[in-house]
Enzyme design. Structure first.
Site, PDB file in Angstrom:
ATOM      1  N   CYS A  23     -40.444  92.952 109.092  1.00  0.00           N
ATOM      2  CA  CYS A  23     -39.695  93.770 110.012  1.00  0.00           C
ATOM      3  C   CYS A  23     -38.821  92.987 110.962  1.00  0.00           C
ATOM      4  O   CYS A  23     -38.842  91.783 111.009  1.00  0.00           O
ATOM      5  CB  CYS A  23     -40.676  94.527 110.889  1.00  0.00           C
ATOM      6  SG  CYS A  23     -42.291  94.643 110.185  1.00  0.00           S
ATOM      7  N   ARG A  43     -32.664  93.900 109.040  1.00  0.00           N
ATOM      8  CA  ARG A  43     -34.033  93.424 108.856  1.00  0.00           C
ATOM      9  C   ARG A  43     -34.950  94.526 108.343  1.00  0.00           C
ATOM     10  O   ARG A  43     -36.077  94.280 107.982  1.00  0.00           O
ATOM     11  CB  ARG A  43     -34.580  92.843 110.151  1.00  0.00           C
ATOM     12  CG  ARG A  43     -33.781  91.664 110.648  1.00  0.00           C
ATOM     13  CD  ARG A  43     -34.441  90.994 111.816  1.00  0.00           C
ATOM     14  NE  ARG A  43     -35.438  90.038 111.399  1.00  0.00           N
ATOM     15  CZ  ARG A  43     -35.199  88.731 111.233  1.00  0.00           C
ATOM     16  NH1 ARG A  43     -33.999  88.252 111.444  1.00  0.00           N
ATOM     17  NH2 ARG A  43     -36.154  87.931 110.851  1.00  0.00           N
ATOM     18  N   PHE A  89     -39.647  97.013 107.113  1.00  0.00           N
ATOM     19  CA  PHE A  89     -39.161  96.780 105.759  1.00  0.00           C
ATOM     20  C   PHE A  89     -40.392  96.808 104.890  1.00  0.00           C
ATOM     21  O   PHE A  89     -41.162  95.870 104.863  1.00  0.00           O
ATOM     22  CB  PHE A  89     -38.464  95.419 105.665  1.00  0.00           C
ATOM     23  CG  PHE A  89     -37.798  95.154 104.342  1.00  0.00           C
ATOM     24  CD1 PHE A  89     -38.408  95.476 103.135  1.00  0.00           C
ATOM     25  CD2 PHE A  89     -36.540  94.557 104.308  1.00  0.00           C
ATOM     26  CE1 PHE A  89     -37.787  95.227 101.934  1.00  0.00           C
ATOM     27  CE2 PHE A  89     -35.913  94.294 103.094  1.00  0.00           C
ATOM     28  CZ  PHE A  89     -36.541  94.628 101.914  1.00  0.00           C
ATOM     29  N   ASN A 101     -44.399  91.787 113.343  1.00  0.00           N
ATOM     30  CA  ASN A 101     -43.554  91.364 112.231  1.00  0.00           C
ATOM     31  C   ASN A 101     -44.327  90.276 111.518  1.00  0.00           C
ATOM     32  O   ASN A 101     -44.475  89.179 112.042  1.00  0.00           O
ATOM     33  CB  ASN A 101     -42.219  90.830 112.754  1.00  0.00           C
ATOM     34  CG  ASN A 101     -41.425  90.144 111.653  1.00  0.00           C
ATOM     35  OD1 ASN A 101     -41.695  90.329 110.473  1.00  0.00           O
ATOM     36  ND2 ASN A 101     -40.444  89.352 112.053  1.00  0.00           N
ATOM     37  N   GLY A 102     -44.846  90.604 110.369  1.00  0.00           N
ATOM     38  CA  GLY A 102     -45.613  89.588 109.660  1.00  0.00           C
ATOM     39  C   GLY A 102     -46.654  90.208 108.794  1.00  0.00           C
ATOM     40  O   GLY A 102     -46.554  91.368 108.409  1.00  0.00           O
ATOM     41  N   GLU A 145     -35.495  73.411  88.728  1.00  0.00           N
ATOM     42  CA  GLU A 145     -35.255  72.920  90.084  1.00  0.00           C
ATOM     43  C   GLU A 145     -34.785  71.482  89.989  1.00  0.00           C
ATOM     44  O   GLU A 145     -35.543  70.627  89.613  1.00  0.00           O
ATOM     45  CB  GLU A 145     -36.552  72.970  90.902  1.00  0.00           C
ATOM     46  CG  GLU A 145     -36.419  72.172  92.180  1.00  0.00           C
ATOM     47  CD  GLU A 145     -37.447  72.534  93.219  1.00  0.00           C
ATOM     48  OE1 GLU A 145     -38.589  72.800  92.839  1.00  0.00           O
ATOM     49  OE2 GLU A 145     -37.089  72.528  94.400  1.00  0.00           O
ATOM     50  N   GLN A 153     -44.286  79.902  90.336  1.00  0.00           N
ATOM     51  CA  GLN A 153     -44.274  79.541  88.927  1.00  0.00           C
ATOM     52  C   GLN A 153     -45.657  79.704  88.330  1.00  0.00           C
ATOM     53  O   GLN A 153     -46.666  79.487  89.004  1.00  0.00           O
ATOM     54  CB  GLN A 153     -43.679  78.150  88.733  1.00  0.00           C
ATOM     55  CG  GLN A 153     -44.641  77.004  88.616  1.00  0.00           C
ATOM     56  CD  GLN A 153     -43.911  75.671  88.581  1.00  0.00           C
ATOM     57  OE1 GLN A 153     -43.204  75.302  89.513  1.00  0.00           O
ATOM     58  NE2 GLN A 153     -44.075  74.939  87.506  1.00  0.00           N
ATOM     59  N   LYS A 164     -48.704  77.188  88.605  1.00  0.00           N
ATOM     60  CA  LYS A 164     -49.273  76.889  89.924  1.00  0.00           C
ATOM     61  C   LYS A 164     -48.613  77.736  91.003  1.00  0.00           C
ATOM     62  O   LYS A 164     -47.941  77.215  91.881  1.00  0.00           O
ATOM     63  CB  LYS A 164     -49.159  75.394  90.247  1.00  0.00           C
ATOM     64  CG  LYS A 164     -47.788  74.816  89.980  1.00  0.00           C
ATOM     65  CD  LYS A 164     -47.678  73.396  90.528  1.00  0.00           C
ATOM     66  CE  LYS A 164     -46.317  72.824  90.209  1.00  0.00           C
ATOM     67  NZ  LYS A 164     -46.089  71.507  90.732  1.00  0.00           N
ATOM     68  N   GLN A 213     -44.280  67.654  93.575  1.00  0.00           N
ATOM     69  CA  GLN A 213     -43.748  66.391  94.030  1.00  0.00           C
ATOM     70  C   GLN A 213     -43.311  65.570  92.839  1.00  0.00           C
ATOM     71  O   GLN A 213     -44.053  65.402  91.880  1.00  0.00           O
ATOM     72  CB  GLN A 213     -44.818  65.634  94.817  1.00  0.00           C
ATOM     73  CG  GLN A 213     -44.309  64.334  95.387  1.00  0.00           C
ATOM     74  CD  GLN A 213     -45.253  63.746  96.427  1.00  0.00           C
ATOM     75  OE1 GLN A 213     -46.241  64.347  96.782  1.00  0.00           O
ATOM     76  NE2 GLN A 213     -44.937  62.571  96.898  1.00  0.00           N
TER      77      GLN A 213
END
Lengths: 1501, 473
Positions: free
Chosen positions: A20, A50, A227, A247-248, A900, A948, A951, A957
């Protein structure tokens, strides 16, 4: 009508998420005016982006406002209320049906009366229903305002109103109402009231005319726009709630709810009296935010001050890495013995009508900015610029910081900052003293007793507990040697536990859940400061409402996995009359299921007795297994006891300690903790280690091996927690962040309440049978065989089945190499008729009776264009393999994926032979490697990889030694520097953030479609609905089976769900929401043949991805050694020698995809369809084919999986229309027009424009135009200079191309300079500013994320994560928040002021200079990868000075002036932060240069 | 496991063979051995594949990755134990197995497979010499008696397994010594007979009864057998050799390959021969048939000091190195050059024998014609077409090494009344049980002539079935 609020097919409302925009406006002086309300509404309206709209493009997800009670306004309505504070009021939602509404009214009035209160008035609240969208209108309640009076002081009345409201809620829940949640008391208070509804931000004002009345006044206006991931009409879930706008997302909500339920038995409150009628404290059916609000409200009503109540629920991190006062740490530690954190990203704005304030979660994962004007108005909001003021009226600008609180008191007319608030809280009691006197640390104890680690009859025991050779060799030995989680490769192609013929541990039926999109996973390594495994066991009778020293009579443990020595101590502690009781987890093997059931029941009863006998903890142990007694699966025992104790409200009084031979790998431990265990002693794992040491299988002493093993388990646990975005084990415990697959609801309901299973499965009988089979392997009459390799990771003849086995691999390779359709059909046969099911789809079939001639079916070329290859980066696979895939896909009309890691621009051009190595899909992953404007404009599709398959929820890394010249070049980095991909995208912490990123990318390249890659798990459908609302064009649902390259073994095996479930859930949820028509669906995960493809299509997919199969075609033989860089066929390696062994050709892939398409045609013809589109989403064509290879399979139930809405629902079941992207009216359109001469002819141009926070992603589309024409080289410097005035919206200057300079006079929101591609951004305070710019926040969070080149100068401070993953840009700022320079791999960052915590975490390249005037920078710096020094080198000195001079030149910063004027004095205060790896690279470069020079020197001989 | 990178630095190294001039003078084993250190390095080359094709290709399912790893780590004893779990007599296969595993080894894509067969032999020899292989008789006897007919690899495996399970096993062999084709078919230079004796002694100590010189149905009646034994295991091989019935076949000097090979082995054992010995000394030898048996004839003839050895084959010469028709990981049909070929022999392909020519009742040569193989457009099968002129190959000793067609039906099999499959082999189901209850068949008798390793695998399966059968009695 369909009832959306109960599960339907695979859709379950439990998985709803929301995110939100929040904000509040308050007048510090407490003066109530209408303009504050007006201001609040404007704040809301300026954050419209938002929130979100439903499928009808009209229904908002929810919006609301909390205000002080508008006393005058109420009087004006002719209601004779007593004086302010002596009456309560609030809105109430009533059901539409009159009968039901009357019933509700009756309930309400009778309870009000019974509580000694008077229902003074009921007012019909005027509303404007016409503006509602179809969806929200479908469930619009009747809204009435009630006014209640009663005796007593305002505080007392407030409490009475609370009690009355709770009682009404309870009565409603127990009533005969058909739609219980349609009766909802929005608020009822003497101080504040809430107006809210299923509205968009823009509708709130129009819907409630009250709000526009000039006499509708308040000093506080707290607003919220929602939202949600669904589009269902849920009016009650709109926010603000009674105290909170959130918001969260609370990730641990399940555990928090269970614990609260358990805690109710020990709560006592003098103020509230008898609590029993108020239970449950947490109203059922609420969102996570709703529950948090319930909890907060309860604490406040029980007398806790607001800031303290919040600090109990959402505590700051207090481990060693956090610079907070010791007193406060003691408070937090004390509190943590009683209350687990409500963990997750959060901006919490709260108000009780007097105070208004805000706080952030410990990791600051949501933005919140504040501003105070010279006339005492304070505004806090998710964004800056939601209200505009002339520069001279702004007194202070700032941001909420992670874990910190800010509060206004409208009565005392003052602002409380965090330090003061916390000082008050921490000083209330002598917490440190309480702790020191009562709490003991296990680490500090010792005893003279000798503890053995070995186990007699080891092999028999190992057999009985199902240890395999792979457990030991692939998991335990690596853990003992390296202290790290073991790694494997190439995904998982074995059957899920319920399909396997081999006996399984109960653990194998569970899957880890993970965060995607709606909240971010955490990086447990680089952001260790927020993580904690610390736990306490002992006294838990704590009534957290009344603190006493007694509650800290506990044992503190640093690690929840304890050694035998520690366990011995724990068992024998008699301190403060600690006592424990041992309960054996055993049952007589001959007794079978009955005996198991009885043993579990008796465990539960004994556990209950243990509570009654006042024991502090019970020890569930499976020591003592022998020929007669088999072990109860530890997970079953733990969860059964845990849930039984919750049910009988005795769980808070006792802790569960597990002493078991069973847990050996990370997943096992995670499960036991997730279902309630506090401490685990894995004695058999230790015995195995001991044996390995004795046999010299591992050449370490036992203590070291043990230490490493425990360390790797702990590390693994942190990772499992963090992938859900949870930071502490205390809140993970009992949170059940798992789902089951292949367990019957009967077992789940009975022993694992609250756990989801989609396809039914095993019953207790199967659990017992497997337990007994394994027990017999160890203790049966047959002699004990050697511990075997059961082929779980590698293929073995008699082992677990693998879909990729010698037959399928060989046949596929031969067929595609020889181009033989006949051979391909042999391959298809080997895959499709595998005899024994491996995947869920092996239970599905379709009708073959209506076959048509194959010539009628659409051509293969129409099908191959739906094919894509998986995202595999150049780096993870060799160049040869990567290019072969691109060429093949370009030939067959499909799409290959960069993965990536960027793409060499040379590949954008055709090759001399006419082939093209350009990847149509450009991936944007969390590392943002090589993501430049040029890269993006050269895409047909831009894919945001959220997770993905191998994992999900984890980062990755690429170690420095693998980064060679070319990889570094495509990734815009430096050879030899480690490249870390963070677990989350740092610009996607929530669904509205994702919408923002999609908007950004669409702006750069409006032609490309934007896709979002998700991984199958329960709830993925709901996430996908959110993603569809966030305007993705395509959603990819990836199966958990997939995954090439290296991943932690436990993630490969235990995270995510099979693709069929995720795909079906997504399809069903999207259709249900009416969102399916506007997105395409793609899927991947072990797809191998035409049959797999048509089944996926029927489950909902329009496009299909292939990765492993494509690699196999190119020569991969499933070595599963990608992580070792020893690929013997040159596919997954960068080793020159090995790459020579690559024998793949793109033609093989062309064969493969053409064959696949033919195979699809063959299947379509068999089904009688001419086009693939005709079967998309037609799950009704699929039949479940039961198999009874083993008794477990018989119990599967696919009805949820195959659920389809009735065909007359009129809802689209496949993509039929494009998404509407709101990019037609962006600022860039007009800027581009203005800049045409510059774009076309490179003639310089300058102009000035106004900007607002609603102008988002300004500059991206312009940069796309530059990149299209000039690539990454861009325009000559300063060709386009644009000055903006005002507050810039998010992503200002994103991907800004070279040659463009943006100057912003005002301030900026989050993501400024995202992906900066050579441009220059200057941010300065507006002219007329009175405050010192150096001290104020001028830009938001996560600036320059993934910037590759360019410059940024900011005259002021920025928020968290400044320069995150910067790989080449230059930035100067005057202060920064936490995690500055995180994951940076190149470029320069200069901070002329304070920084937050965790500076330079994961920084592997580039240099940062920090002005350390207080001399405490080292405390704020994460030293894992960097080294600090003074600026001693002349070259550095010059570089720094030049950077600051440039900063001054662009910004006229007074601070810069001051520094330059006193250079020699200041230069000594700078700290140079340089990554160790980078230092080595620079050093090597220097040596190389010297060598060259030496070589050039001419000698005389 | 192991050293994942060893294959990058350590090359395949074969132990090789004794020098030709030396080995050609005797019948001792031709293969040499590596030092233990080298052997361990060779084992280190195993990559522990995620999909071990070697393990897949092995009919026995030997656990190659597991024992290579142990060998690499110097755990010879454990390596033997793992090997012995699936493979009863690794000393045999370690010598004579064509190593299907190595052909499927991922490193064989580059023709650098791990030396699995040699490693197997080395581990096993070490186990024998260290005394790790000791009698391990069953602790309890079940009381069931089982008769095994035939003592080749299938018979020995089934005997060994059933004995370990506690059943009392008697092996009947019509020849004077145990071992079947391993004893009288495979030349000593490939498999020394002391290797067989060593194992037989152990099996005997463990309680297996061996009855030689006894043909069931002749020397002992079927009735006795049926009465005395709870189950009968047929493992007598596929004894009927394929013959070549062309003109001149009855000339002297034309023999089935097995006649020469078995006679040679008998001679070396010091047994008296019933017939006049066949010798290749100073003769022009023609071996008809290009397979392993033919190759053994070549080696044996060479050791007899033949003047000239020619080996001909009906099929065309397979490709050298790679054959795209039989790609990795399948067993490659490529040109195989055995040690015997190396020792001297002319090899010719695509030749069909039209007739034998003789003088004075003794063969002097064979008329052959070149053939071409063409695909029949209708059936898709390859068909032979004669091309070119005929020619005569000079030969005074002709050895027919064209394989075996089926087991001898006459005698025991017919007496038992078992059903046959279309190829004339004893028909069995998945359980190896024949159409006659209590009668099981494994090895060549059931499958047709094949490899030692397949016979062993089949014997193992039979042991399981017989055990199940006995348990139900």
């Amino acid at each position: 009508m369909v009832n959306y609020l109960s599960p339907l097919g695979l859709y379950d409302p439990e998985f709803e998420h929301d995110a939100c925009g929040v904000g509040f406006v308050a007048r510090i002086t407490g003066e109530r005016t209408h303009d504050i309300v007006e201001s609040g509404l404007q704040v809301l309206e300026n954050m419209v982006h938002r929130g979100a709209e439903g499928a009808d493009q009209k229904t908002g997800d929810g919006a609301g406002i909390l205000v002080q009670i508008p006393h005058e306004f109420i009087l004006l309505q002719g209601i004779a209320v007593p004086e302010r504070g002596h009456y309560g009021t609030g809105l109430v939602f009533f059901p539409r049906a009159k009968q039901e509404a009357d019933l509700c009214m009756e309930m309400l009035s009778s309870i009000v009366k019974a509580e000694g209160l008077t229902l003074l008035h009921v007012r019909d609240v005027p509303v404007n229903s016409d503006i509602l969208g179809e969806i929200s209108r479908s469930n619009e309640p009747v809204i009435r305002q009630i006014v209640v009076t009663g005796p007593g002081k305002p505080e007392e009345l407030e409490r009475k109103l609370y009690i009355a409201r709770k009682k009404v809620e309870k009565a409603a829940a127990q009533s005969i109402l058909t739609e219980k949640r349609n009766f909802y008391i929005v608020s009822l208070s003497t101080q504040k009231m809430v107006y809210k509804g299923m509205l968009s931000s823009m509708q709130l004002r129009a819907y409630f005319p009250d709000l526009s009345h000039p006499n509708f006044t308040s000093a506080i206006a707290l607003v919220h726009s929602r939202f949600s991931t669904n589009t269902f009409p849920t009016w009650d879930l709109a926010q603000p709630f009674r105290l909170l706008g959130h918001n969260g997302e609370i990730n641990t909500i399940k555990g928090n709810r269970f614990w609260m339920q358990a805690r109710e038995s020990v709560l006592k409150s003098e103020l509230l009296g008898n609590l029993e009628p108020l239970y449950p404290i947490l109203q059922s059916g609420m969102s996570d935010s709703g529950s948090l609000d319930n909890m907060l409200e309860f604490l406040v009503m029980a007398g806790k001050p607001l800031p303290q109540a919040l600090s109990m629920l959402v505590p700051d991190s207090w481990n060693d890495k956090n610079p907070i006062p010791d007193k406060l740490k003691a408070y937090y530690e004390y509190n943590s013995t009683m209350m687990e954190p409500w963990d997750g990203p959060a901006t919490l704005l709260f108000s009780d009508g007097r105070y208004a304030g805000g706080m952030l979660d410990r990791n600051g994962l949501r933005p919140a900015r504040y501003l105070i004007t010279t006339d005492d108005v304070m505004i806090v909001a998710s964004e800056t610029g939601v209200q505009t003021f002339p520069a001279e009226k702004v007194r202070e600008k700032g941001r909420l910081k992670p874990g910190k609180t800010l509060m206004v008191d409208t009565l005392e007319h003052r602002v409380y900052y965090d330090a003061e608030l916390k000082e008050t809280i921490a000083s209330e009691h002598p917490y440190r003293e309480w702790l020191e006197k009562n709490r003991i640390k296990l680490d500090d104890l010792s005893s003279g007793r000798e503890v053995k680690n070995n186990l007699s009859n080891l092999k028999a025991n190992m057999q009985a507990f199902g240890y395999t050779k792979e457990d030991i060799e692939r998991l335990m030995i690596p853990m003992a040697l390296e202290g790290k989680e073991p790694v494997s490769s190439m995904g998982n192609d074995t059957p899920i536990a319920v399909l396997s013929d081999k006996p399984q541990r109960l653990f194998a039926y569970f899957r880890q859940l993970f965060a995607q999109v709606t909240n971010p996973p955490i990086d447990p390594i680089r952001e260790e400061l927020v993580m904690s495994l610390t736990g306490f066991i002992g006294a838990h009778q704590a009534n957290l409402l009344e603190p006493t020293a007694d509650y800290c009579k506990v044992v503190k443990l640093k690690s929840p996995v304890i050694t035998n020595r520690e366990f011995d101590l724990l068992k024998n502690i008699r301190y403060k009359r600690f006592s424990s009781v041992e309960l054996p987890m055993l049952f007589p093997a001959v007794g079978g299921t009955k005996a198991l059931e009885k043993a579990v029941n008796s465990l539960c009863i004994k556990a209950e007795e243990a509570v009654e006998n006042g024991h502090n903890y019970l020890i569930l142990t499976d020591r003592g297994v022998n020929a007669d007694l088999a072990a109860i699966p530890s997970l079953l025992a733990v969860s059964a006891v845990h849930h039984h104790l919750i049910e009988c409200r005795k769980r808070m009084q006792i802790d569960i300690v597990v002493e078991s031979a069973e847990p050996r790998e990370i997943m096992h431990f995670a499960l036991l903790f997730g279902y309630g265990a506090s401490v685990i002693n894995p004695y058999m794992a230790f015995a195995v280690l001991d044996d390995l040491v004795v046999r010299k299988e591992i050449q370490l002493d036992y203590e070291t091996a043990e230490k490493h093993y425990v360390k790797s388990i702990n590390k693994g646990l942190l990772k499992v927690l963090s992938k859900m975005g949870i930071s502490t084990l205390r809140s993970y415990r009992g949170a059940q962040i798992f789902e089951a697959i292949g367990i019957s609801s009967e077992v789940l309901h009975r022993y694992f309440e609250g756990t989801v299973s989609k396809v039914e499965g095993i019953t207790l009988e199967d659990i017992a049978r497997d337990a007994i089979v394994m027990h017999k392997a160890g203790f049966g009459v047959d002699s004990i065989k050697e511990i075997e390799n059961k082929g779980v990771y590698s293929w073995r003849k008699d082992g677990e089945l693998h879909a990729w086995n010698p037959e399928t691999i060989a046949r596929l390779q031969i067929a595609t190499r020889t181009g033989s359709w006949e051979k391909f059909t042999e391959y298809v046969e080997a895959v499709d008729q595998k005899g024994h099911p491996i995947f869920l789809r092996d239970f599905l079939d379709f009708n073959h009776e209506t076959a048509i001639d194959i010539d009628q079916v659409e051509p293969a070329s129409a099908i191959t264009k739906r094919f894509v290859t998986g995202a595999m980066s150049y780096g993870s696979i060799s160049r040869e393999a990567h290019e072969a895939m691109a060429i093949a896909m370009n030939i067959v009309g499909g799409k290959s994926n960069t993965g990536e890691g960027g793409e060499d621009p040379i590949r954008y051009k055709l090759r001399p032979d006419g082939t093209s190595t350009r990847s149509a899909i450009k991936q944007v992953a969390s590392g943002r490697f090589g993501v430049t404007a040029e890269y993006l404009v050269n895409a047909d599709e831009i894919q945001i990889k959220v997770a993905q398959g191998a994992k999900p929820g984890e980062g990755g890394q690429l170690p420095g030694y693998k980064v060679d010249e070319i990889i570094a070049k495509t990734r815009h980095s430096i050879p030899g520097i480690s490249l870390i991909s963070p677990p989350p995208h740092h610009d996607i912490y929530s669904i509205e953030d994702l919408a923002q990123l999609i908007f950004d990318l669409k702006n750069v390249n409006p032609q490309a479609r934007i896709s979002v890659k998700l991984v199958s798990e329960s709830g993925v459908g709901t996430v996908a609905a959110g993603v569809a609302k966030a305007k993705a064009d395509m959603i990819l649902i990836s199966g958990c089976e997939g995954g090439t390259g290296a991943s932690p073994s436990s993630s490969i095996k235990h995270a995510g769900l099979p693709v069929e479930i995720g795909l079906a859930e997504t399809q069903q949820t999207l259709v249900l929401n009416g969102l399916r028509g506007q997105v395409r669906l793609q899927t991947d995960g072990q797809l191998k043949t035409g049959r797999d493809i048509v089944i996926s299509a029927m489950l909902g997919a329009e496009e299909f991805g292939f990765a492993t199969s494509a690699l196999i075609v190119l020569g991969c033989v499933m070595m599963r050694k990608c992580h070792l860089n020893t690929c013997p066929v040159g596919v997954a390696t960068q080793n020159e020698e090995l790459r020579k062994k690559f024998t793949g050709r793109y033609t093989y892939l062309v064969n493969f995809f053409n064959f696949l398409a033919e195979d699809v045609r063959r299947n379509l013809a068999a089904m009688g369809f001419t086009k693939l589109d005709d079967i998309v989403g037609r799950a009704d064509l699929l039949q479940f084919v039961p198999k009874d290879d083993n008794p477990k399979m018989k119990k599967l139930d696919f009805s949820k999986l195959l659920y389809t809405l009735p065909s007359d629902s009129g809802k689209a079941i496949r993509n039929i229309k494009p998404q509407i992207h709101a990019i037609n009216d962006v600022q860039d359109r007009s800027i581009i027009e203005l800049a045409m001469p510059a774009l076309e002819m490179q003639s310089p141009i300058q102009f000035t424009r106004e900007i607002r926070n609603t102008d988002r992603t300004v500059g991206a589309m312009l940069s796309g135009e530059v990149a299209k024409r000039y690539g990454n080289d861009g325009l000559p410097n300063d060709t386009i200079i644009c000055t903006f005035k005002g507050s810039a919206g998010q992503s200002f200057g994103a991907f800004l191309a070279k040659g463009i300079t943006f100057r912003l006079e005002g301030d900026a929101n989050d993501y400024l300079g995202k992906g900066l591609s050579g441009g220059r951004i200057v941010v300065v305070p507006p002219v007329g500013t009175t405050f010192d710019p150096h001290e104020n926040i001028i830009a938001g969070n996560t600036l320059m994320y993934g910037a590759t080149s360019g410059e940024v100068y900011i005259n002021g401070q920025a928020g968290e994560r400044f320069c995150v993953r910067n790989s080449g840009a230059i930035a100067v700022v005057e202060g920064a928040g936490d995690h500055c320079c995180e994951y940076m791999t190149g470029g320069r960052t200069v901070v002329l002021g304070k920084t937050g915590r965790n500076f330079a975490a994961g920084m592997s390249g580039g240099i940062a200079y920090v002005l350390d005037e207080d001399g405490d920078f080292d405390f704020f710096c994460n030293m894992q990868m960097v080294e600090l020094s003074l600026v001693e080198d002349m070259a550095d000195n010059r570089e720094l000075r030049n950077l600051i001079a440039a900063h001054y030149r662009y910004t006229q910063s007074p601070k810069a002036r001051q520094i330059l004027d006193n250079w020699n004095e200041y230069v000594e205060k700078f700290i140079r932060v340089i990554p160790i790896e980078y230092k080595k690279v620079l050093h090597d470069e220097k040596i190389e240069a010297v060598k060259k020079k030496i070589a050039q020197v001419e000698y005389d001989y | 496991m192991g050293n994942p990178k060893a294959f990058l630095t350590i090359d395949r190294k074969e132990a090789g063979y004794r020098p030709i001039h030396e080995r050609k003078t005797d019948f001792g084993e031709v293969e040499q051995t590596l030092s233990n250190a080298d052997r361990m390095l060779q084992a280190s080359r195993c990559m522990d594949c995620g999909v071990p094709f070697c393990h897949w290709a092995c009919p026995l399912g030997n656990k190659m990755p597991e024992y290579q790893d142990l060998l690499y780590k110097g755990k010879w004893k454990e390596a033997y134990e793992i090997l012995n779990e699936t493979l009863d007599f690794p000393e045999f296969t370690g010598r004579v197995c064509p190593a299907l595993c190595e052909k499927s080894c991922v490193l064989n894509i580059d023709h650098k497979a791990v030396t699995i067969r040699e490693n197997e032999a080395a581990v096993t020899e070490r186990a024998w010499s260290e005394g790790w292989i000791v009698p391990n008789p069953p602790k309890k006897r079940t009381g069931h008696k089982v008769a095994v007919i035939g003592s080749g690899p299938a018979g020995l495996v089934v005997a060994n397994r059933l004995n370990r399970m506690g059943h009392e096993v008697t092996v009947f062999e019509k020849d004077p010594f145990m071992g079947g084709l391993m004893r009288f078919g495979i030349p000593n230079f490939k498999l020394s007979k002391t290797i067989i004796d060593r194992r037989l002694a152990l099996l005997e100590t463990e309680g297996i009864h061996f009855v030689a010189n006894t043909e069931v149905g002749k020397d002992i009646t079927l009735e006795t057998l049926k009465k005395d034994y709870s189950a009968i295991c047929l493992a007598m091989g596929a004894g009927v050799a394929r013959d070549l019935s062309v003109e001149g076949r009855n000339l002297k000097g034309i023999h089935l390959a097995m006649e020469l090979l078995s006679q040679q082995n008998r001679q070396l054992m010091g047994l008296t021969l019933e017939n006049e010995p066949i010798t290749a000394k100073d003769k022009h030898v023609l071996v008809i048939g290009g397979g392993d048996t033919g190759s053994d004839c070549v080696g044996t003839s060479g050791r007899h000091h033949a003047t000239q050895v020619t080996q001909i084959e009906l099929l065309p010469q397979p490709p050298v190195g790679d054959n795209p028709q039989t790609p990795w990981p399948y067993y490659p049909n490529i040109l195989k050059t055995s040690t015997s070929h190396e020792e001297g022999c002319e090899r010719r392909w695509s030749l069909t024998t039209k007739r034998f020519i003789g003088k004075d009742g003794h063969v002097t040569g064979a008329e052959v014609v070149s053939v071409e193989w063409v695909k029949d457009p209708e059936s898709g099968r390859m068909q032979m077409k004669e091309v070119g002129k005929s020619e005569i190959i000079k030969a005074d000793l002709i050895l027919l090494a064209m394989g075996f067609t089926q087991p001898e039906h006459e005698g025991l099999l017919d007496m038992l009344g078992v059903d046959y499959d279309p190829r004339g082999n004893v028909k069995t189901g998945r359980t190896t049980e024949s159409s006659v209850k209590g009668v099981f068949a494994a090895g060549d008798v059931a499958t047709g002539a094949s490899l030692v390793v397949r016979a062993m695998a089949s014997g193992r399966q039979m042991a399981e079935s017989v055990n199940t059968y006995l348990a139900g009695k």
